[in-house]
Design an enzyme around this catalytic site. Structure first.
Site, short mmCIF file in Angstrom:
data_model
loop_
_atom_site.label_atom_id
_atom_site.label_comp_id
_atom_site.label_asym_id
_atom_site.label_seq_id
_atom_site.Cartn_x
_atom_site.Cartn_y
_atom_site.Cartn_z
N LYS A 67 -108.34 -23.07 -47.53
CA LYS A 67 -108.02 -21.67 -47.85
C LYS A 67 -108.32 -20.68 -46.74
CE LYS A 67 -106.44 -21.46 -52.19
NZ LYS A 67 -105.24 -20.70 -52.60
N SER A 316 -107.41 -31.38 -50.12
CA SER A 316 -107.38 -29.93 -49.91
C SER A 316 -108.73 -29.24 -49.96
CB SER A 316 -106.43 -29.27 -50.92
OG SER A 316 -106.87 -29.52 -52.24
#
Length: 416
Positions: A67, A316
């Site tokens: 992110k 992720s």
């Protein structure tokens, strides 16, 4: 006559006008900021999928997730006047820490609205990165609504977690690193929540090498992008209940939908048990920790419509607390028949427990819990119920134990 104000670009305009140069510009912005996580070849995941699998461990990224790539790229593109206003967002997870990290690096004030129910470790982690944390409401929707009120009141710049061009361009730099490290890669698997990560990865991949396949992966219980692509328009799911909480999104972004529609080759959905199983395998085989959303790509490997190809699976994120890891591992062990719990009725007399123990030992089952309960038997005062939990190897091992107990006259009730 006064000059007419130029119309804002449409979603279609943004998609059409975005080029590979934009992704490389984002990569340049991220130099020295984002960690270039190296590909890890996986013998285990290669064997079970029938492909040559490489892991892209963004769980080892700064703040523990991809992110910060998008957050930093977005904030770095702001004008000095916009930076002076400060930025705001709402998140209880990786986006919060990504924005906080990026803002600190760039010397920009960051306000993060988080639900009041957010675990204290996540709150303190975000504060430690220099952000001002505002706790509000019982869930994300409450926090999001409050963040919009604060933005309007104080004039902050909003940093959306996925439905933003500069954010998704930053996420797309992940694909550039994969292709640079493995130039003959055939396919990339990327998780989907709101679609920002998948949009950026698919865009970058296809503009560098259109022959590389890009598949998005969603939890079956929260497949908002698949539903939107199937219907041909944005839809809102009735619920998004999944252990992959980072991808528990009911409504895909308008911009991310458009990018995914143009560049994604398909979407694979995975079950809750497949997600938990992938997490267990990653821990056991690679000694890596990831969150539920982080292992979506791994859970989808066996569902790829190809064999014998080189595949990159993006992990992720890895921001997960210990109690959640423990609960997910326990469920995964049960799903894989690595833990077996059963009940049998025994005559209430000496030696019966010892006999059960001998049978289990002969079948190489390790007992981890016993519960001897007389009160559960209602039809006889001369019997007791014995509940046993033991470690097993697989389903075949469980069935062998059940047969062995049956051969000694015990009727087995499988609890899990």
């Amino acid at each position: 006559m006064a000059e007419e104000k130029k119309a804002a670009p449409t979603v279609e305009d943004i998609v059409a006008q975005t080029t590979i140069a934009d992704v490389y510009r984002a990569a340049k912005q991220l130099e020295g900021v984002a960690r270039k996580t190296r590909l890890i070849h996986s013998d285990y995941f290669s064997e079970i999928s029938g492909n040559d699998v490489y892991l892209k461990p963004e769980n080892l990224q700064h703040t523990g997730a991809f992110k910060l790539r998008g957050a930093y790229n977005k904030i770095s593109q702001l004008t000095n006047a916009e930076k002076a206003k400060g930025v705001i967002t709402a998140s209880a997870g990786n986006h919060a820490q990504g924005v906080a990290y990026a803002a600190k690096k760039l010397g920009v004030k960051a306000v993060i609205c988080m639900p009041a129910t957010t675990p204290i470790l996540k709150v303190e982690g975000t504060k430690a990165l220099g952000a001002e944390v505002v706790l509000y409401g019982d869930g994300f929707d409450d926090a999001y609504a409050h963040s919009l009120e604060l933005q309007k009141k104080y004039g902050y710049v909003y940093i959306h977690p996925f439905n933003d061009r500069e954010v998704l361009l930053g996420q797309g730099t992940t694909a550039l690193e994969i292709i640079d490290a493995q130039k003959d890669i055939d396919a990339i698997l990327v998780p989907i929540g709101g679609g920002g990560f998948a949009s950026g990865v698919a865009l970058a991949t296809k503009l560098v090498n259109p022959n590389v396949k890009v598949y998005g992966v969603e939890p079956a219980n929260a497949a908002c992008m698949k539903a939107a692509l199937k219907k041909g328009e944005i839809v809102t799911l009735g619920s998004a209940d999944t252990v992959a909480d980072g991808c528990a999104v009911k409504t895909a972004g308008t911009l991310t939908y458009a990018f995914c529609k143009k560049y994604l080759d398909g979407i694979i959905t995975v079950s809750e048990m497949e997600i938990m199983g992938a997490l267990l395998s990653l821990i056991e085989k690679h000694k890596l920790i990831a969150e539920g959303a982080g292992v979506l790509s791994l859970a989808a490997l066996s569902k790829l419509p190809m064999k014998g190809k080189k595949v990159a699976a993006i992990i992720s994120g890895g921001n997960i607390d210990i109690s959640t890891i423990s609960a997910l591992i326990d469920k995964a062990l049960i799903a894989r028949s690595r833990v077996f719990c059963f009940a049998v009725q025994l005559p209430d007399k000496p030696g019966q427990l010892e006999l059960i123990a001998h049978i289990l030992a002969a079948e190489n089952a390790n007992v981890i819990e016993l519960n001897h309960n007389q009160a559960k038997v209602t039809d006889s005062f001369k019997k007791v119920v014995l509940e046993v939990t033991c470690e097993t190897h697989n389903e075949e091992h469980v069935q062998r134990i059940i047969r062995a107990l049956g051969q000694h006259g015990y009727e087995v009730e499988r609890i899990y």
